[in-house]
Design a protein around this motif. Structure first.
Motif, PDB file in Angstrom:
ATOM      1  N   ASN A 277     -16.424  27.573 -34.374  1.00 40.72           N
ATOM      2  CA  ASN A 277     -14.993  27.709 -34.099  1.00 40.72           C
ATOM      3  C   ASN A 277     -14.166  28.097 -35.318  1.00 40.72           C
ATOM      4  OD1 ASN A 277     -14.970  27.165 -31.319  1.00 40.72           O
ATOM      5  ND2 ASN A 277     -15.039  24.956 -31.665  1.00 40.72           N
ATOM      6  N   ASP A 278     -14.677  27.811 -36.519  1.00 36.58           N
ATOM      7  CA  ASP A 278     -13.925  28.144 -37.730  1.00 36.58           C
ATOM      8  C   ASP A 278     -14.136  29.581 -38.194  1.00 36.58           C
ATOM      9  OD1 ASP A 278     -12.837  25.595 -37.895  1.00 36.58           O
ATOM     10  OD2 ASP A 278     -14.487  24.818 -39.118  1.00 36.58           O
ATOM     11  N   LEU A 279     -15.097  30.276 -37.599  1.00 34.08           N
ATOM     12  CA  LEU A 279     -15.319  31.668 -37.980  1.00 34.08           C
ATOM     13  C   LEU A 279     -14.114  32.487 -37.504  1.00 34.08           C
ATOM     14  CD1 LEU A 279     -17.694  33.255 -39.323  1.00 34.08           C
ATOM     15  CD2 LEU A 279     -18.282  34.032 -37.033  1.00 34.08           C
ATOM     16  N   PRO A 280     -13.505  33.281 -38.382  1.00 33.38           N
ATOM     17  CA  PRO A 280     -12.265  33.988 -38.026  1.00 33.38           C
ATOM     18  C   PRO A 280     -12.490  35.237 -37.169  1.00 33.38           C
ATOM     19  CG  PRO A 280     -12.862  34.545 -40.265  1.00 33.38           C
ATOM     20  CD  PRO A 280     -13.867  33.508 -39.803  1.00 33.38           C
ATOM     21  N   VAL A 281     -13.145  35.056 -36.034  1.00 34.60           N
ATOM     22  CA  VAL A 281     -13.378  36.157 -35.102  1.00 34.60           C
ATOM     23  C   VAL A 281     -13.161  35.650 -33.685  1.00 34.60           C
ATOM     24  CG1 VAL A 281     -15.048  37.276 -36.637  1.00 34.60           C
ATOM     25  CG2 VAL A 281     -15.861  35.705 -34.881  1.00 34.60           C
ATOM     26  N   THR A 282     -12.630  36.495 -32.820  1.00 35.19           N
ATOM     27  CA  THR A 282     -12.399  36.095 -31.425  1.00 35.19           C
ATOM     28  C   THR A 282     -12.985  37.094 -30.433  1.00 35.19           C
ATOM     29  OG1 THR A 282     -10.235  37.177 -31.425  1.00 35.19           O
ATOM     30  CG2 THR A 282     -10.288  34.832 -32.009  1.00 35.19           C
ATOM     31  N   SER A 283     -13.670  38.110 -30.935  1.00 32.42           N
ATOM     32  CA  SER A 283     -14.252  39.126 -30.053  1.00 32.42           C
ATOM     33  C   SER A 283     -15.503  39.705 -30.694  1.00 32.42           C
ATOM     34  CB  SER A 283     -13.243  40.249 -29.798  1.00 32.42           C
ATOM     35  OG  SER A 283     -13.010  40.987 -30.993  1.00 32.42           O
ATOM     36  N   VAL A 284     -16.255  40.462 -29.918  1.00 36.20           N
ATOM     37  CA  VAL A 284     -17.444  41.128 -30.440  1.00 36.20           C
ATOM     38  C   VAL A 284     -17.050  42.133 -31.519  1.00 36.20           C
ATOM     39  CG1 VAL A 284     -19.345  42.694 -29.870  1.00 36.20           C
ATOM     40  CG2 VAL A 284     -18.779  40.800 -28.329  1.00 36.20           C
ATOM     41  N   ALA A 285     -15.953  42.847 -31.293  1.00 40.35           N
ATOM     42  CA  ALA A 285     -15.479  43.816 -32.291  1.00 40.35           C
ATOM     43  C   ALA A 285     -15.130  43.106 -33.597  1.00 40.35           C
ATOM     44  CB  ALA A 285     -14.274  44.577 -31.749  1.00 40.35           C
ATOM     45  N   ASP A 286     -14.472  41.951 -33.494  1.00 37.91           N
ATOM     46  CA  ASP A 286     -14.153  41.165 -34.692  1.00 37.91           C
ATOM     47  C   ASP A 286     -15.426  40.737 -35.415  1.00 37.91           C
ATOM     48  OD1 ASP A 286     -11.461  41.302 -34.110  1.00 37.91           O
ATOM     49  OD2 ASP A 286     -11.296  39.243 -33.370  1.00 37.91           O
ATOM     50  N   PHE A 287     -16.406  40.305 -34.648  1.00 38.26           N
ATOM     51  CA  PHE A 287     -17.663  39.826 -35.220  1.00 38.26           C
ATOM     52  C   PHE A 287     -18.360  40.946 -35.994  1.00 38.26           C
ATOM     53  CE2 PHE A 287     -22.222  38.973 -35.082  1.00 38.26           C
ATOM     54  CZ  PHE A 287     -22.294  37.644 -35.473  1.00 38.26           C
ATOM     55  N   ILE A 288     -18.399  42.142 -35.400  1.00 40.77           N
ATOM     56  CA  ILE A 288     -19.020  43.289 -36.067  1.00 40.77           C
ATOM     57  C   ILE A 288     -18.265  43.632 -37.348  1.00 40.77           C
ATOM     58  CG2 ILE A 288     -19.502  45.765 -35.867  1.00 40.77           C
ATOM     59  CD1 ILE A 288     -20.011  45.275 -32.864  1.00 40.77           C
ATOM     60  N   ALA A 289     -16.948  43.653 -37.264  1.00 38.43           N
ATOM     61  CA  ALA A 289     -16.134  43.970 -38.444  1.00 38.43           C
ATOM     62  C   ALA A 289     -16.338  42.929 -39.542  1.00 38.43           C
ATOM     63  CB  ALA A 289     -14.664  44.049 -38.051  1.00 38.43           C
ATOM     64  N   TYR A 290     -16.395  41.668 -39.155  1.00 39.62           N
ATOM     65  CA  TYR A 290     -16.578  40.591 -40.135  1.00 39.62           C
ATOM     66  C   TYR A 290     -17.959  40.693 -40.789  1.00 39.62           C
ATOM     67  CZ  TYR A 290     -16.325  35.883 -42.148  1.00 39.62           C
ATOM     68  OH  TYR A 290     -16.298  34.815 -43.014  1.00 39.62           O
ATOM     69  N   ALA A 291     -18.980  41.002 -39.985  1.00 44.15           N
ATOM     70  CA  ALA A 291     -20.332  41.144 -40.525  1.00 44.15           C
ATOM     71  C   ALA A 291     -20.412  42.316 -41.501  1.00 44.15           C
ATOM     72  CB  ALA A 291     -21.329  41.336 -39.389  1.00 44.15           C
TER      73      ALA A 291
END
Length: 237
Positions: free
Chosen positions: A47-61
């Motif tokens: 829950n603390d990871l600053p992503v709320t979508s798959v697109a966010d997750f890819i960008a964060y990675a």
């Protein structure tokens, strides 16, 4: 006739190419009887990871190359390989951390020791509903009825699709009339209202069709996972 029927699953389809040293040929040595259920996987994160979508997750990675960690229930499982396929299609890197089962992996994600995990919805949806994990996307093209607000990963990552499945197989020399009889009995059971409700309540999707349809599905699933195994470059040690 040989031994009794046995449950077949995603593990069989994966091991057909992941472990070439197996003493049997899955496709040759089984008589497909019937499908039982297909289970979507879901990408969940702390829950603390600053992503709320798959697109966010890819960008964060991509912004944190090599710093992300993803848990699984073990090397060569559908959970592990779903992550490997995601890495390849999204062009991202993260560290795979195998666990002895799904539950320990989910625990580490909730605690923040691991960033995320691809897990079967059957074992993670209650944690998502309780707000203990954040779900970003399901691995099937269709949304999961038990997590209807969670989009498909394929909506963001074209061509992405995985799932787990369970079915029933018999020894390859089982007479056709026995196979068809078993298929009809299983289909009747899956049509029972109580059983259908139970399967749906776990987030699984009942599989229907005759033995030939299940055989075609096994062939397709074995080929699907063969490609993912080859893509990952992982070999059985």
């Amino acid at each position: 006739m040989g031994s009794a029927c046995a449950v077949t699953s995603t593990a069989n389809a994966i091991n057909a190419s992941f472990d070439p040293a197996l003493p049997h040929d899955f496709a040759r040595d089984i008589a497909p009887v019937a499908g039982l259920a297909r289970i979507p996987l879901v990408l969940v994160v702390n829950n603390d990871l600053p992503v709320t979508s798959v697109a966010d997750f890819i960008a964060y990675a991509k912004a944190n190359p090599g710093k992300m960690s993803i848990a699984s229930s073990g090397i060569g499982t559908s959970l592990h390989l779903s992550g490997e396929l995601f890495k390849s299609l999204a062009g991202v890197q993260f560290t795979h951390v195998p666990h002895r089962g799904s539950a320990p992996g989910l625990t580490d994600v909730m605690s923040g020791q691991i960033h995320g995990m691809f897990d079967n919805v059957t074992s993670s949806f209650e944690l998502v509903r309780a707000g203990k994990l954040r779900a970003l996307g399901v691995t099937t093209r269709e949304r999961s009825e038990i997590l209807p607000d969670v989009p498909s990963i394929a909506d963001t990552l074209a061509g992405y699709e995985t799932s787990s499945f369970y079915g029933v197989g018999a020894p390859h020399d089982t007479p056709r009339e026995i196979v068809d009889l078993l298929n009809r009995e299983i289909a009747a059971a899956l049509s029972d209202a109580e059983i259908k409700s139970r399967i749906a309540g776990l987030g699984a999707v009942p599989l229907h069709g005759n033995a030939n349809a299940f055989g075609c599905m096994l062939t397709a699933e074995t080929e699907r996972w063969r490609k993912v195994v080859e893509l990952s470059g992982i070999k059985k040690e």
